[in-house]
Design an enzyme around this catalytic site. Sequence first.
Site, PDB file in Angstrom:
ATOM      1  N   CYS A  67       0.853  -1.193   0.000  1.00 16.94           N
ATOM      2  CA  CYS A  67       0.000   0.000   0.000  1.00 16.94           C
ATOM      3  C   CYS A  67       0.884   1.236   0.000  1.00 16.94           C
ATOM      4  O   CYS A  67       2.105   1.155   0.121  1.00 16.94           O
ATOM      5  CB  CYS A  67      -0.936   0.008   1.211  1.00 16.94           C
ATOM      6  N   CYS A  88       3.270   1.708   2.806  1.00 16.31           N
ATOM      7  CA  CYS A  88       4.507   0.928   2.694  1.00 16.31           C
ATOM      8  C   CYS A  88       5.558   1.740   1.938  1.00 16.31           C
ATOM      9  O   CYS A  88       6.723   1.826   2.351  1.00 16.31           O
ATOM     10  CB  CYS A  88       4.256  -0.382   1.948  1.00 16.31           C
ATOM     11  N   ASP A 129      -0.971  15.926 -28.051  1.00 11.88           N
ATOM     12  CA  ASP A 129      -0.234  15.742 -29.293  1.00 11.88           C
ATOM     13  C   ASP A 129      -1.198  16.106 -30.426  1.00 11.88           C
ATOM     14  O   ASP A 129      -2.412  15.950 -30.288  1.00 11.88           O
ATOM     15  CB  ASP A 129       0.209  14.286 -29.416  1.00 11.88           C
ATOM     16  N   ASP A 144      -0.826   9.552 -28.886  1.00 10.56           N
ATOM     17  CA  ASP A 144      -1.138   8.255 -29.490  1.00 10.56           C
ATOM     18  C   ASP A 144       0.049   7.562 -30.118  1.00 10.56           C
ATOM     19  O   ASP A 144      -0.067   6.424 -30.550  1.00 10.56           O
ATOM     20  CB  ASP A 144      -2.220   8.419 -30.567  1.00 10.56           C
ATOM     21  N   ASP A 167       5.189   9.720 -28.245  1.00 10.00           N
ATOM     22  CA  ASP A 167       4.503  10.335 -27.101  1.00 10.00           C
ATOM     23  C   ASP A 167       4.771   9.601 -25.790  1.00 10.00           C
ATOM     24  O   ASP A 167       4.404  10.093 -24.727  1.00 10.00           O
ATOM     25  CB  ASP A 167       2.983  10.365 -27.346  1.00 10.00           C
TER      26      ASP A 167
END
Length: 757
Positions: free
Chosen positions: A16, A19, A439, A638, A642
Amino acid sequence: MADNTTVNLRISGMSCASCAARVEKALSAVPGVTEATVNLTTETAQVSGDVNTDTLVRAVEDSGYGAQTTDNNSSSEDSDSARREEREAEQRALRRAFFWALTLTLPVFVLEMGGHLVPALHHWLNDLVGRQSLWLLQCALTTLVLFGPGRRFFRAGVPALWRLAPDMNSLVVVGTTAAWGYSLVATFSPEVLPDNAVNVYYEAAAVIVTLILLGRWMESRAKGRTNQAITRLVGLQARQARVMRNGEEVTLSLDEVEKGDTLVVRPGEKIPLDGELIDGHSYVDESMLTGEPLPVEKQSGDTVVGGTLNQNGTFTCRVTHVGRDTLLSQIIRMVENAQGSKLPIQTVVNKVTLWFVPAVMGAALLTLVIWLIVGPEPALTHALVAAVAVLIIACPCAMGLATPTSIMVATGRAAEMGILFRNGEALQALRNMDAIAFDKTGTLTRGEPQLTDLITAEGYERNTVLRWAAALEQRSEHPIASAILAEARKQQLSLPEASDFNALTGYGVEAQVDGHSVVIGASRLLDKHAKGGNPFAERAEEWAAEGKTPLYVLVDQEPAALIAVADTIKESTPDAIGFLHDEDFRVVMMTGDNRRTADAVGRQLNIDEVVADVLPEGKVKAIKALQQDGLKVAFVGDGINDAPALAQADLGIAMGTGTDVAIESADVVLVKGDLRGAANAIAVSRAALRNIKQNLFWAFAYNTALIPVAAGALYPAFGLQLSPVFAAGAMALSSVFVLGNALRLKRLPVAVVSKEP
């Protein structure tokens, strides 16, 4: 280790955000460390300073977790394969543990809760096998659950309790041990309990373990997907290269190629390494680098990048960069560094965990002591019942469900809208963004050239010129040809045969069509191949200012038509940008395209800031600049180019129609490639976080209100002592309330309705 250098560690055992915080705190406390960051998702730590690596490993181990160093200069496939196998083994182990726990828990749940819900079943079972036999069976099954599949919680949670640093595992240990331990007493020594308190709560302990194992399994799967981006980037590299050695062409592995070697690259092959063209001519698909759809013409003296695709033509090039110096290797390192620098978002539950368990244990101990001193006879029994009731009612079931149930329902609703959240952290982070950077190509625009305009000179008919142009372009290798051909097919035009085809290097292409000499090319074509003036000069300038590419069609050396080809804006883009402006987001566009085209698109969409002529590193720098201004930045892209920007941004959003690498680098994926999905994702994020806060409020309010009641606060005035039976019932009701509230998200409306264009 030298001054101001960085050591990378792989951390194991974190479950978690608390931690990760404890590991980071332990590393930061080591003398000589200047900075330490721990990433829960990638299970890594980056430590800067002047310390011994073994000291760092010991610091992590002393805090209760595992650590091992990783080679900063290594990106070998063997290392990636080993990590992948470890993650898959962990997923298999969690999956196996969950199904074993589920198998053992179901009979316990049916036997106990079925009897409460259906009294006839309760009486029938008691008459058939007896209450004691039923309890013994439940005891055996629950014990197997706790110390079989649930053993992992005790291995981590008990040491954390001893260190006085409880985590989520400790909460599970406290809750399940209280329910199981009390049930053992009721089963084997019922005489020490009041008659009205002889009950068992095996099902509570078993169900808690099973549900949390399910959550851990799902979390492990999400972590595994996060790191696939690096594997896919490494996969872009060519495996071998054709190298000229002693006048002969030989095939070598990339490790054997040296700077200055001469490579031979044939059509359809990946370019192995960065280099400079010596001889030959071709078009190279550099979309993985720039994101632009049009392949780039390469001639002698031009540079080429390893990992890009040679489309047509054979050429030779001199190697300029090898190994970690290649551009693709730099992109891989940028993704690794950006992912490693991200800190996990700490939820309210993780933060409260730091004090909640000690507070509950303290309250239970205080309850036990007080009732031992002032309680009615038998004081020990009364004190024990009250203390156990406190522990049971404080079981973290409602708090544990508060966040994951909202996330599960919200992400399910988002999936119906075509939005995929990789994890709950992404769902939480999206609502806090201040700026959204896009983009251009393939994100705001379609990512492929289209014929947008066609005007003809006097005496020429539009479809006739389009037929001739398409017939000519059928023979052309130039990428723009596809846009002209697509428009002709759209108009269902029959194409004549083109003969005597000839490529006019630097000008265009020509051929004989229907008895006419037809030439297509850019404006410089007119000076050499046209007779008379240019009737389209003004319109060509207008189109160029709009970011379009104007092409002239000459018929028998006369300007017959002007065609505009451009990467057009998606129909969904204006709606999405309008929504973001209405929500006060700063909208930025980043592109490898030229400034003129970028500014034209920016004006058309009312973009707040345009960053043009940038390669992947430039996009990362632009995002960092926004972040240095105090903005939380989401990036939408995309392409492979990128991936570094998606990783550097506070939140990455990938178009599902894009490359696998971009999708794997992102936190959110828009499956349909529709930008209105980004607006809908923001709406889902905000609604989900409101829902989570409501759940957490009621979960904590429930504990705040009922822990005093369980401790016996009402006994002096009203003689009421909350039995563990009712404590367990109240715990169950709180969980039902949280689930019901989360299910309201299934009816969440979309923010911007996605319509088919």
